[in-house]
Design a protein around this motif. Sequence first.
Motif, PDB file in Angstrom:
ATOM      1  N   UNK A  55      31.013  31.533  41.815  1.00 38.23           N
ATOM      2  CA  UNK A  55      31.518  30.717  42.922  1.00 38.23           C
ATOM      3  C   UNK A  55      31.599  29.236  42.562  1.00 38.23           C
ATOM      4  N   UNK A  56      31.238  28.875  41.363  1.00 43.98           N
ATOM      5  CA  UNK A  56      31.358  27.490  40.901  1.00 43.98           C
ATOM      6  C   UNK A  56      32.753  27.307  40.310  1.00 43.98           C
ATOM      7  N   UNK A  57      33.677  26.783  41.109  1.00 48.52           N
ATOM      8  CA  UNK A  57      35.082  26.702  40.706  1.00 48.52           C
ATOM      9  C   UNK A  57      35.300  25.697  39.585  1.00 48.52           C
ATOM     10  N   UNK A  75      38.767  31.359  39.194  1.00 42.45           N
ATOM     11  CA  UNK A  75      38.885  30.042  39.820  1.00 42.45           C
ATOM     12  C   UNK A  75      39.148  30.164  41.326  1.00 42.45           C
ATOM     13  N   UNK A  76      40.090  30.994  41.789  1.00 42.96           N
ATOM     14  CA  UNK A  76      40.292  31.111  43.243  1.00 42.96           C
ATOM     15  C   UNK A  76      39.039  31.594  43.985  1.00 42.96           C
ATOM     16  N   UNK A  77      38.269  32.435  43.360  1.00 39.73           N
ATOM     17  CA  UNK A  77      37.027  32.900  43.982  1.00 39.73           C
ATOM     18  C   UNK A  77      36.100  31.713  44.237  1.00 39.73           C
ATOM     19  N   UNK A  78      36.001  30.827  43.248  1.00 42.45           N
ATOM     20  CA  UNK A  78      35.171  29.641  43.402  1.00 42.45           C
ATOM     21  C   UNK A  78      35.677  28.699  44.471  1.00 42.45           C
ATOM     22  N   UNK A 103      40.833  43.285  44.275  1.00 44.02           N
ATOM     23  CA  UNK A 103      42.095  42.662  44.673  1.00 44.02           C
ATOM     24  C   UNK A 103      42.866  42.143  43.459  1.00 44.02           C
ATOM     25  N   UNK A 104      42.177  41.481  42.552  1.00 38.34           N
ATOM     26  CA  UNK A 104      42.832  40.975  41.339  1.00 38.34           C
ATOM     27  C   UNK A 104      43.381  42.133  40.511  1.00 38.34           C
ATOM     28  N   UNK A 105      42.603  43.197  40.364  1.00 38.95           N
ATOM     29  CA  UNK A 105      43.063  44.364  39.597  1.00 38.95           C
ATOM     30  C   UNK A 105      44.286  44.994  40.261  1.00 38.95           C
ATOM     31  N   UNK A 106      44.270  45.087  41.591  1.00 39.79           N
ATOM     32  CA  UNK A 106      45.414  45.657  42.316  1.00 39.79           C
ATOM     33  C   UNK A 106      46.661  44.794  42.121  1.00 39.79           C
ATOM     34  N   UNK A 107      46.521  43.485  42.287  1.00 32.36           N
ATOM     35  CA  UNK A 107      47.673  42.586  42.116  1.00 32.36           C
ATOM     36  C   UNK A 107      48.210  42.642  40.690  1.00 32.36           C
ATOM     37  N   UNK A 108      47.317  42.730  39.721  1.00 29.27           N
ATOM     38  CA  UNK A 108      47.741  42.855  38.327  1.00 29.27           C
ATOM     39  C   UNK A 108      48.493  44.165  38.122  1.00 29.27           C
TER      40      UNK A 108
END
Length: 170
Positions: A55-57, A75-78, A103-108
């Motif tokens: 969570x540290x962006x 980065x968006x998670x952070x 979500x990232x895996x699905x979008x990819x």
Amino acid sequence: MPSGRVHEAINLTALGLMGLAYLAGSPKEALGEPRVLAFTVSYLVGTFLVTPDLDLAEVRVRAKGRWGVLGVLWWPYGVLFRHRGLSHTWILGPLTRLGYLALVAYLLWVFLEGVYAYLEGGGALSLHLRIPSLPKEVLLSTLLGYYLSQWLHLIADGVLPDRDFRRRPR
């Protein structure tokens, strides 16, 4: 607060102690069980790749570095989760990282399907995602390993399980 190296040392020490206890109480054949492997792999993933400190962006985080160029995906998670906020809770925190990763895996996957369709000239897609069904014991062991690695991180940060239920002074 402990550094990333200290968090990793704590988790690895705990894993070693758990391994010794398991070896002392189980027959040697039990080492090859899928649930033991699932627990160990998910624990190590939770220790080195998917940690609460993602969570540290803006800050360099050891776990992001281990993702290599894919570390930028965190980065968006952070940005979404402030440090030591919801991402540092005992139940929802680990779920936020798993949900974000899904979500990232699905979008990819959707992107890759689109590229494949484009390269094939708009024909029918033949990319099929098949998720193998796993026994409940393996799934539970996977979740237990992941959550335990997260909880040790939170304990080292001084975050107690009842943090979400205590009233904060105004």
